[in-house]
Design a protein around this motif. Structure first.
Motif, PDB file in Angstrom:
ATOM      1  N   GLN A  20       0.818  -1.206   0.000  1.00 38.24           N
ATOM      2  CA  GLN A  20       0.000   0.000   0.000  1.00 38.24           C
ATOM      3  C   GLN A  20       0.853   1.258   0.000  1.00 38.24           C
ATOM      4  O   GLN A  20       1.870   1.342   0.687  1.00 38.24           O
ATOM      5  N   SER A  21       0.442   2.226  -0.810  1.00 41.61           N
ATOM      6  CA  SER A  21       1.049   3.556  -0.805  1.00 41.61           C
ATOM      7  C   SER A  21      -0.062   4.585  -0.953  1.00 41.61           C
ATOM      8  O   SER A  21      -1.244   4.224  -1.068  1.00 41.61           O
ATOM      9  N   ALA A  22       0.293   5.859  -0.986  1.00 33.27           N
ATOM     10  CA  ALA A  22      -0.711   6.913  -1.111  1.00 33.27           C
ATOM     11  C   ALA A  22      -1.459   6.828  -2.437  1.00 33.27           C
ATOM     12  O   ALA A  22      -2.601   7.294  -2.539  1.00 33.27           O
ATOM     13  N   SER A  23      -0.850   6.211  -3.452  1.00 36.33           N
ATOM     14  CA  SER A  23      -1.479   6.158  -4.775  1.00 36.33           C
ATOM     15  C   SER A  23      -2.341   4.923  -4.990  1.00 36.33           C
ATOM     16  O   SER A  23      -3.056   4.828  -5.983  1.00 36.33           O
ATOM     17  N   GLY A  24      -2.227   3.923  -4.101  1.00 36.04           N
ATOM     18  CA  GLY A  24      -3.040   2.726  -4.259  1.00 36.04           C
ATOM     19  C   GLY A  24      -2.334   1.483  -3.766  1.00 36.04           C
ATOM     20  O   GLY A  24      -1.467   1.544  -2.880  1.00 36.04           O
ATOM     21  N   TYR A  25      -2.655   0.339  -4.399  1.00 42.46           N
ATOM     22  CA  TYR A  25      -2.056  -0.944  -4.022  1.00 42.46           C
ATOM     23  C   TYR A  25      -1.186  -1.447  -5.182  1.00 42.46           C
ATOM     24  O   TYR A  25      -1.618  -1.477  -6.332  1.00 42.46           O
ATOM     25  N   HIS A  26       0.041  -1.845  -4.813  1.00 45.04           N
ATOM     26  CA  HIS A  26       1.027  -2.290  -5.794  1.00 45.04           C
ATOM     27  C   HIS A  26       1.280  -3.785  -5.635  1.00 45.04           C
ATOM     28  O   HIS A  26       1.332  -4.302  -4.518  1.00 45.04           O
ATOM     29  N   VAL A  27       1.460  -4.449  -6.773  1.00 47.86           N
ATOM     30  CA  VAL A  27       1.909  -5.842  -6.789  1.00 47.86           C
ATOM     31  C   VAL A  27       3.140  -5.893  -7.680  1.00 47.86           C
ATOM     32  O   VAL A  27       3.120  -5.371  -8.804  1.00 47.86           O
ATOM     33  N   ILE A  28       4.230  -6.488  -7.194  1.00 50.97           N
ATOM     34  CA  ILE A  28       5.423  -6.618  -8.020  1.00 50.97           C
ATOM     35  C   ILE A  28       5.762  -8.095  -8.211  1.00 50.97           C
ATOM     36  O   ILE A  28       5.530  -8.919  -7.322  1.00 50.97           O
ATOM     37  N   GLN A  29       6.286  -8.392  -9.370  1.00 50.75           N
ATOM     38  CA  GLN A  29       6.778  -9.733  -9.684  1.00 50.75           C
ATOM     39  C   GLN A  29       8.235  -9.613 -10.098  1.00 50.75           C
ATOM     40  O   GLN A  29       8.591  -8.780 -10.927  1.00 50.75           O
ATOM     41  N   LEU A  30       9.093 -10.436  -9.473  1.00 52.39           N
ATOM     42  CA  LEU A  30      10.510 -10.429  -9.820  1.00 52.39           C
ATOM     43  C   LEU A  30      10.697 -11.276 -11.075  1.00 52.39           C
ATOM     44  O   LEU A  30      10.709 -12.505 -11.015  1.00 52.39           O
ATOM     45  N   LEU A  31      10.811 -10.614 -12.220  1.00 47.99           N
ATOM     46  CA  LEU A  31      10.962 -11.332 -13.484  1.00 47.99           C
ATOM     47  C   LEU A  31      12.329 -12.003 -13.571  1.00 47.99           C
ATOM     48  O   LEU A  31      12.439 -13.159 -13.974  1.00 47.99           O
ATOM     49  N   GLU A  32      13.377 -11.259 -13.215  1.00 46.69           N
ATOM     50  CA  GLU A  32      14.754 -11.788 -13.254  1.00 46.69           C
ATOM     51  C   GLU A  32      15.598 -11.066 -12.216  1.00 46.69           C
ATOM     52  O   GLU A  32      15.286  -9.941 -11.812  1.00 46.69           O
ATOM     53  N   SER A  33      16.670 -11.706 -11.816  1.00 51.02           N
ATOM     54  CA  SER A  33      17.663 -11.055 -10.956  1.00 51.02           C
ATOM     55  C   SER A  33      19.045 -11.486 -11.425  1.00 51.02           C
ATOM     56  O   SER A  33      19.207 -12.531 -12.056  1.00 51.02           O
ATOM     57  N   ARG A  34      20.031 -10.675 -11.113  1.00 47.16           N
ATOM     58  CA  ARG A  34      21.408 -11.049 -11.431  1.00 47.16           C
ATOM     59  C   ARG A  34      22.334 -10.419 -10.399  1.00 47.16           C
ATOM     60  O   ARG A  34      22.031  -9.377  -9.824  1.00 47.16           O
ATOM     61  N   GLY A  35      23.459 -11.105 -10.197  1.00 45.16           N
ATOM     62  CA  GLY A  35      24.404 -10.639  -9.197  1.00 45.16           C
ATOM     63  C   GLY A  35      24.129 -11.178  -7.824  1.00 45.16           C
ATOM     64  O   GLY A  35      24.764 -10.772  -6.851  1.00 45.16           O
TER      65      GLY A  35
END
Length: 421
Positions: free
Chosen positions: A257-272
């Motif tokens: 939750q933030s002031a602008s709404g609800y966020h969902v994130i998906q980690l597509l890739e990572s490196r390092g």
């Protein structure tokens, strides 16, 4: 290269004129500088001056006075001439195949095929042949500089450690994340009921992502979907920075939750984070064509040495005796463990195509002809090695220009230069 040898200058300089009608002498060109065993002609300065002035005009800039610019160009040509003579003395060559590949890379950077690049030059009034020779010249200069300057640069393990522990080092070598982002917006004056509906919608989106839905397909109505691209941990929005490092590739967060709404994130890739790569341990024998050994003779010797190894001779002993790779010859050609991308493409491909214990057929790279012995292969976590390599590259880049300037001043001071202006 080596247009004129010094002992012949006095007599041969007189050939740079033409006898016109009525026995009137008309100079076609003149020598403006003698540099060790070579010369620089006025026409060379004029051609470079014209090119520089055209570049300045295209950039819409005001250049220095012509006399000053001409002198600066002459100084540059003297330095280039010294380096090209160095290349000539050690037999450094750029063959047509290597040159064509380099011109092709230039064309590709301009989004053209080689033929389109050639035609574009012709349409602009430029000479394709002259451009090729300029690229050949620049490649020779680059190799001479790298060969002489890199050996002057020393980077200690302590310097690497200090850099990695610095604020800049931590930022530049931190893990990177590529995130997909979904936002269910909520108005600032929304009711509690509206906020709850938005939260539930975000939960439903997260559930669909976990079941394999593509984030772009979920952008409907007011829901916004985007790919945030590759970002280091230090560059992530603060809302995501505490979540992404604890996710696995493909993982999906709970609604944030933030002031602008609800966020969902998906980690597509990572490196390092936990970089594991297939490494190869190999040895090689490098043979370089030169003024006293042709390309064909070099290839023939490579084939002969390969056959001797297949007949039972020691690869290590032959590498010590014949290899022209200064860095590995005394180690019997041993290159240690290498990761993909560390070696030139031709060498890398030949090494990958060779089974453990086998000897490759001779393979050509920009450095010469190689025969390769593959010793072993393994899967290795190289996260820390990558961080150290990144640190060394940064430190190397910082030192390179300073060392190059010092080296250029040194060779200029040691050269015989007689300016004829």
């Amino acid at each position: 290269m080596n247009k004129l040898k010094t002992p012949l200058l006095a007599s041969l300089c007189m050939l740079l004129f033409s006898v016109a009608s009525h026995a009137e002498t008309q100079w076609l060109d003149r020598i403006v500088a003698i540099v060790d065993e070579d010369i620089i002609l006025a026409s060379e300065v004029d051609e470079r001056l014209t090119s520089v002035q055209q570049n300045i005009a295209r950039a819409g800039q005001q250049g220095p006075p012509e006399d000053q610019l001409r002198r600066e160009i002459l100084d540059l040509l003297i330095l280039e001439n010294i380096q090209l003579q160095m290349a000539d003395r050690v037999g450094l060559r750029i063959d047509d195949e290597q040159l064509t590949a380099a011109v092709g890379r230039v064309a590709a950077k301009n989004n053209m095929t080689l033929e389109q690049f050639r035609q574009a030059l012709l349409d602009s009034g430029a000479s394709y042949r002259d451009v090729r020779e300029q690229i050949r010249r620049e490649m020779l200069l680059q190799r001479v500089q790298m060969g002489n300057v890199n050996q002057r640069i020393q980077i200690t393990d302590q310097e690497v450690t200090n850099y990695l522990n610095s604020e800049e080092g931590r930022a530049r070598t931190s893990p990177e994340y590529r995130l997909a982002h979904l936002l269910v917006p909520v108005a600032s004056d929304a009711s509690d009921a509206d906020r709850e509906r938005a939260r539930q919608q975000a939960q439903q989106l997260a559930a669909k992502l976990r079941k394999g839905a593509d984030y772009t397909s979920l952008a409907q109505g007011s829901v916004n979907a985007s790919d945030l691209g590759w970002r280091r941990e230090t560059d992530l929005p603060s809302l995501f920075a505490s979540v992404a490092p604890n996710m696995s590739d493909g993982g999906v967060s709970e609604p944030l939750q933030s002031a602008s709404g609800y966020h969902v994130i998906q980690l597509l890739e990572s490196r390092g984070l936990n970089e594991t790569v297939a490494q190869t341990r190999a040895s090689h024998i490098l043979l370089k064509p030169s003024a006293i050994r042709s390309e064909a003779q070099t290839l023939s010797l490579a084939k002969e040495l390969r056959q001797r190894v297949l007949n039972g001779d020691s690869f290590r002993d032959l590498a010590k005796e014949y290899s022209e790779d200064i860095g590995s010859a005394q180690e019997g050609g041993d290159l240690g463990w290498t990761s993909p991308g560390q070696l030139v493409p031709e060498f890398q491909q030949a090494m990958e195509d060779t089974a453990i214990g086998d000897i490759s057929a001779p393979v050509k790279s920009d450095f010469g002809w190689h025969i390769i012995k593959v010793v072993d292969r393994r899967q290795q976590n190289v996260s820390q090695d990558l961080r150290k390599r990144m640190a060394r590259n940064v430190l190397h880049e910082r030192k390179y220009q300073d060392e190059l300037d010092i080296w250029l001043r040194k060779i200029r001071a040691e050269a015989y230069v007689d300016i004829k202006l």
